[in-house]
Design an enzyme around this catalytic site. Structure first.
Site, PDB file in Angstrom:
ATOM      1  N   LYS A  22      -4.954  53.717  61.020  1.00 49.23           N
ATOM      2  CA  LYS A  22      -3.678  54.001  61.706  1.00 49.23           C
ATOM      3  C   LYS A  22      -3.571  53.176  62.981  1.00 49.23           C
ATOM      4  O   LYS A  22      -2.561  52.526  63.236  1.00 49.23           O
ATOM      5  CB  LYS A  22      -3.600  55.480  62.065  1.00 49.23           C
ATOM      6  CG  LYS A  22      -2.523  55.817  63.122  1.00 49.23           C
ATOM      7  CD  LYS A  22      -2.446  57.268  63.487  1.00 49.23           C
ATOM      8  CE  LYS A  22      -3.203  57.655  64.712  1.00 49.23           C
ATOM      9  NZ  LYS A  22      -2.632  57.316  66.003  1.00 49.23           N
ATOM     10  N   ASN A  23      -4.644  53.189  63.797  1.00 48.29           N
ATOM     11  CA  ASN A  23      -4.538  52.578  65.121  1.00 48.29           C
ATOM     12  C   ASN A  23      -4.536  51.057  65.073  1.00 48.29           C
ATOM     13  O   ASN A  23      -4.165  50.414  66.056  1.00 48.29           O
ATOM     14  CB  ASN A  23      -5.624  53.127  66.040  1.00 48.29           C
ATOM     15  CG  ASN A  23      -5.356  54.601  66.355  1.00 48.29           C
ATOM     16  OD1 ASN A  23      -4.244  55.090  66.158  1.00 48.29           O
ATOM     17  ND2 ASN A  23      -6.367  55.311  66.816  1.00 48.29           N
ATOM     18  N   ARG A  93       2.902  57.396  69.869  1.00 50.52           N
ATOM     19  CA  ARG A  93       2.326  56.781  71.059  1.00 50.52           C
ATOM     20  C   ARG A  93       2.441  55.265  71.047  1.00 50.52           C
ATOM     21  O   ARG A  93       2.754  54.636  72.039  1.00 50.52           O
ATOM     22  CB  ARG A  93       0.837  57.168  71.146  1.00 50.52           C
ATOM     23  CG  ARG A  93       0.138  56.633  72.361  1.00 50.52           C
ATOM     24  CD  ARG A  93       0.447  57.469  73.550  1.00 50.52           C
ATOM     25  NE  ARG A  93       0.079  56.822  74.790  1.00 50.52           N
ATOM     26  CZ  ARG A  93       0.672  57.134  75.931  1.00 50.52           C
ATOM     27  NH1 ARG A  93       1.631  58.038  75.966  1.00 50.52           N
ATOM     28  NH2 ARG A  93       0.311  56.547  77.048  1.00 50.52           N
ATOM     29  N   CYS A 117       0.291  62.345  70.745  1.00 52.84           N
ATOM     30  CA  CYS A 117      -0.480  63.575  70.989  1.00 52.84           C
ATOM     31  C   CYS A 117      -0.512  63.904  72.481  1.00 52.84           C
ATOM     32  O   CYS A 117      -0.688  63.033  73.323  1.00 52.84           O
ATOM     33  CB  CYS A 117      -1.914  63.398  70.496  1.00 52.84           C
ATOM     34  SG  CYS A 117      -2.008  63.245  68.717  1.00 52.84           S
ATOM     35  N   ARG A 122      -1.825  60.393  80.082  1.00 55.85           N
ATOM     36  CA  ARG A 122      -1.616  59.163  79.298  1.00 55.85           C
ATOM     37  C   ARG A 122      -0.749  58.152  80.053  1.00 55.85           C
ATOM     38  O   ARG A 122       0.326  57.759  79.618  1.00 55.85           O
ATOM     39  CB  ARG A 122      -1.053  59.477  77.908  1.00 55.85           C
ATOM     40  CG  ARG A 122      -1.934  60.424  77.124  1.00 55.85           C
ATOM     41  CD  ARG A 122      -1.616  60.505  75.658  1.00 55.85           C
ATOM     42  NE  ARG A 122      -2.212  59.365  74.928  1.00 55.85           N
ATOM     43  CZ  ARG A 122      -2.210  59.305  73.579  1.00 55.85           C
ATOM     44  NH1 ARG A 122      -1.631  60.240  72.872  1.00 55.85           N
ATOM     45  NH2 ARG A 122      -2.766  58.271  72.964  1.00 55.85           N
ATOM     46  N   PRO A 123      -1.191  57.714  81.231  1.00 56.57           N
ATOM     47  CA  PRO A 123      -0.420  56.744  82.029  1.00 56.57           C
ATOM     48  C   PRO A 123      -0.389  55.360  81.372  1.00 56.57           C
ATOM     49  O   PRO A 123      -1.142  55.102  80.427  1.00 56.57           O
ATOM     50  CB  PRO A 123      -1.199  56.677  83.347  1.00 56.57           C
ATOM     51  CG  PRO A 123      -2.579  57.077  82.982  1.00 56.57           C
ATOM     52  CD  PRO A 123      -2.464  58.063  81.858  1.00 56.57           C
ATOM     53  N   ASP A 125      -0.118  52.514  83.566  1.00 54.10           N
ATOM     54  CA  ASP A 125      -0.202  51.602  84.726  1.00 54.10           C
ATOM     55  C   ASP A 125      -0.958  50.309  84.414  1.00 54.10           C
ATOM     56  O   ASP A 125      -0.596  49.233  84.918  1.00 54.10           O
ATOM     57  CB  ASP A 125      -0.858  52.327  85.910  1.00 54.10           C
ATOM     58  CG  ASP A 125      -2.246  52.845  85.571  1.00 54.10           C
ATOM     59  OD1 ASP A 125      -2.365  53.677  84.658  1.00 54.10           O
ATOM     60  OD2 ASP A 125      -3.224  52.372  86.176  1.00 54.10           O
ATOM     61  N   GLN A 126      -1.968  50.371  83.571  1.00 55.64           N
ATOM     62  CA  GLN A 126      -2.727  49.152  83.254  1.00 55.64           C
ATOM     63  C   GLN A 126      -1.934  48.212  82.359  1.00 55.64           C
ATOM     64  O   GLN A 126      -2.066  46.996  82.450  1.00 55.64           O
ATOM     65  CB  GLN A 126      -4.065  49.524  82.584  1.00 55.64           C
ATOM     66  CG  GLN A 126      -4.988  50.328  83.493  1.00 55.64           C
ATOM     67  CD  GLN A 126      -5.303  49.572  84.785  1.00 55.64           C
ATOM     68  OE1 GLN A 126      -5.839  48.470  84.760  1.00 55.64           O
ATOM     69  NE2 GLN A 126      -4.922  50.156  85.908  1.00 55.64           N
ATOM     70  N   ASP A 306     -11.710  60.493  69.176  1.00 58.50           N
ATOM     71  CA  ASP A 306     -10.881  60.891  68.032  1.00 58.50           C
ATOM     72  C   ASP A 306     -11.672  61.607  66.954  1.00 58.50           C
ATOM     73  O   ASP A 306     -11.095  62.047  65.954  1.00 58.50           O
ATOM     74  CB  ASP A 306     -10.162  59.676  67.432  1.00 58.50           C
ATOM     75  CG  ASP A 306      -9.166  59.087  68.412  1.00 58.50           C
ATOM     76  OD1 ASP A 306      -8.736  57.940  68.213  1.00 58.50           O
ATOM     77  OD2 ASP A 306      -8.846  59.770  69.408  1.00 58.50           O
ATOM     78  N   ILE A 328     -12.635  60.872  77.854  1.00 52.99           N
ATOM     79  CA  ILE A 328     -11.405  60.066  77.802  1.00 52.99           C
ATOM     80  C   ILE A 328     -10.176  60.875  78.200  1.00 52.99           C
ATOM     81  O   ILE A 328      -9.395  60.456  79.061  1.00 52.99           O
ATOM     82  CB  ILE A 328     -11.194  59.504  76.365  1.00 52.99           C
ATOM     83  CG1 ILE A 328     -12.442  58.758  75.886  1.00 52.99           C
ATOM     84  CG2 ILE A 328      -9.933  58.644  76.319  1.00 52.99           C
ATOM     85  CD1 ILE A 328     -12.728  57.448  76.570  1.00 52.99           C
ATOM     86  N   ARG A 398       1.029  62.341  60.847  1.00 52.12           N
ATOM     87  CA  ARG A 398       1.160  61.103  61.635  1.00 52.12           C
ATOM     88  C   ARG A 398      -0.010  60.169  61.367  1.00 52.12           C
ATOM     89  O   ARG A 398       0.110  58.957  61.495  1.00 52.12           O
ATOM     90  CB  ARG A 398       1.213  61.431  63.135  1.00 52.12           C
ATOM     91  CG  ARG A 398       2.542  61.949  63.643  1.00 52.12           C
ATOM     92  CD  ARG A 398       2.587  61.948  65.158  1.00 52.12           C
ATOM     93  NE  ARG A 398       2.071  60.696  65.666  1.00 52.12           N
ATOM     94  CZ  ARG A 398       1.162  60.599  66.647  1.00 52.12           C
ATOM     95  NH1 ARG A 398       0.680  61.695  67.200  1.00 52.12           N
ATOM     96  NH2 ARG A 398       0.727  59.424  67.048  1.00 52.12           N
TER      97      ARG A 398
END
Ligand code: EPZ
Length: 423
Positions: A22-23, A93, A117, A122-123, A125-126, A306, A328, A398
């Site tokens: 998926k990822n 996401r 999720c 879950r920022p 900024d990076q 995960d 995480i 998902r």
């Protein structure tokens, strides 16, 4: 609404074939926007995140042809917009990868803030740090991320956090930039490597994926006109490995890359199960109660967050006390409340939890709080005495294709039923 109903007390046994990751898929699909040509992507998991990704590509002007549930042909030669439909991007996401891809292709992107999720803040900024370093202006307004650049120029970026998303997004934005981009402190997950392999297949010049530093020499264009097969999903594979441990079963997990699961394999052996490694499959079997173990989740190649809920089920049934430290996400222990409803004995302490092993779990009505929590609850329902019903299974859909069919083929008594609305 649908729910899963499981009659438990089963020891799983047999073979399961793992699908595409998926990822990796949710990164490769937006990456096709960078290709001024045609790409054939195979071994795609037929899951909602992939279906929505393809729908978004079509809305942007790409031509998407499904050869099968697991293979699409994408023609991105006539992209007509860089503004994505906000109602679709909020459903998962990885929609934020559209920023890097559209910025790279069109030098502009308007993308709704992502969903996905609920694991904590879950920022992004990076991601923004990387885009701005390349020369883009980025702002967040009315729930959308707006990015634009007169031109993108390669530079040296040091990520403050090891971030899969930021690594992938900055890679996407750099591929067609002028000059060389060096990204340090990057994520090394298999899906990061798979994206780099896909882009290089299409004509990019990316080196170092899978190490701490990735170097991207910008190219004029990606011609594409070739095919690519998505890497097997190591998280789906790990889910079934842990199902064998929790149910004291015997499962051969086929079409996986065992090296991607070295950390889990070591932990499963520590817990007393047997593991046999083959070229593209792993057999896990045991008939004993798992030993207790301590886990700290961290970026790859450490123990993957995960797979944290799934190993939590096995630890709930271990012969001692175990601790999981979640390195995480701030709130990845929501599933423990659901397991406690089934008779587990878990005490949450913020980013860690203490699991005191119990003899049995008992079926109960529970709720999937996120994708991997949902998968863990399926395993719990299969091993528990009695009947378990799991609601909010859209989370599970998902990320897992035909999950109940795969578990049923291993001996689980599991059905997907429509839950009558009571109002
Ligand atoms: C990816 O999420 C995965 N999702 C997640 O899998 C996975 O849990 C996570 O990586 C870690 O492996 C996809 O690939 C679609 P991160 P991502 O950026 O990219 C912080 C699943 O179940 N951070 O690696 O969003 C962040 O808060 C899903 O398949 C910043 O501070 O994760 C976290 O603490 C759930 N600033 C850490 O870094 C940023 O700009 C790692 O996040 C970005 C991240």
């Amino acid at each position: 609404m649908e729910k899963l109903v499981i009659k438990g007390g089963t020891r799983l046994s047999g073979e399961v074939v793992i699908g595409g990751a998926k990822n990796a898929a949710v990164a490769i699909l937006p990456a096709t926007l960078l290709v001024d040509g045609i790409c054939t992507i195979s071994n795609l998991p037929y899951i909602s995140d992939v279906k929505i990704s393809c729908k978004i590509l079509e809305e942007l002007g790409a031509k998407v042809t499904w050869n099968s549930n697991n293979e699409v042909v994408i023609d991105s030669r006539n992209i007509s917009s860089f503004k994505t439909p906000i109602d679709l991007t909020s459903k998962f996401r990885a929609s934020y990868y559209l920023i890097g891809a559209l910025l790279g292709r069109c030098r502009a992107a308007v993308v709704g803030l992502p969903g996905g999720c609920n694991l904590g803040a879950r920022p992004v900024d990076q991601h923004i740090k990387g885009f701005e370093a390349l020369g883009a202006n980025v702002d967040i307004l009315e729930g959308k991320i707006n990015a634009s650049a007169k031109k993108l120029v390669g530079t040296h970026i040091y990520l403050d956090k090891v971030s899969v998303g930021a690594t992938i997004n900055v890679m996407l934005a750099s591929v067609l930039a002028e000059g060389t981009t060096i990204i340090e402190n990057v994520a090394k997950e298999p899906h990061v490597v798979d994206l780099a392999n896909f882009l290089n297949t299409m004509g990019a010049d990316i080196r170092g994926a899978g190490t701490d530093t990735i170097k991207i020499n910008g190219v004029e264009k990606l011609s594409g006109n070739t095919a690519y097969s998505v890497v097997p999903d190591q998280i789906e594979a790990g889910t079934f490995m842990l199902a064998a441990v929790a149910t004291k079963g015997d499962i051969l997990i086929k079409n996986c890359i065992p090296e991607h699961l070295d950390c889990l394999t070591a932990k499963i052996i520590e817990m007393g199960a047997n593991v046999e490694i083959h070229d593209d499959s792993i057999r896990v079997w045991t008939d004993t109660t798992p030993n207790s173990a301590n886990i700290t989740t961290m970026p790859y190649p450490g123990f993957p967050t995960d797979l944290q809920p799934q190993i939590g089920v096995a630890l709930s049934l271990s012969n001692g006390t175990s601790i999981i430290n979640e390195g995480i996400w701030e709130s990845r222990f929501q599933y423990t409340n659901e397991l406690n409803k089934m008779g587990a004995n878990i005490i949450n302490q913020g980013k860690s939890a203490v699991f005191t092993g119990v003899d049995k779990l008992y079926g109960a009505p529970v709720e999937a709080t996120d994708l991997r929590a949902g998968a863990a609850l399926i395993i719990a329902g299969i091993v528990a005495n009695g009947e378990t019903s799991i609601t909010n299974i859209y989370h599970i859909d998902r990320g897992y294709e035909n999950i109940e069919d795969k578990f049923r083929k291993l001996g689980a008594n599991i059905q997907r039923v429509i839950e009558e609305d009571i109002f």
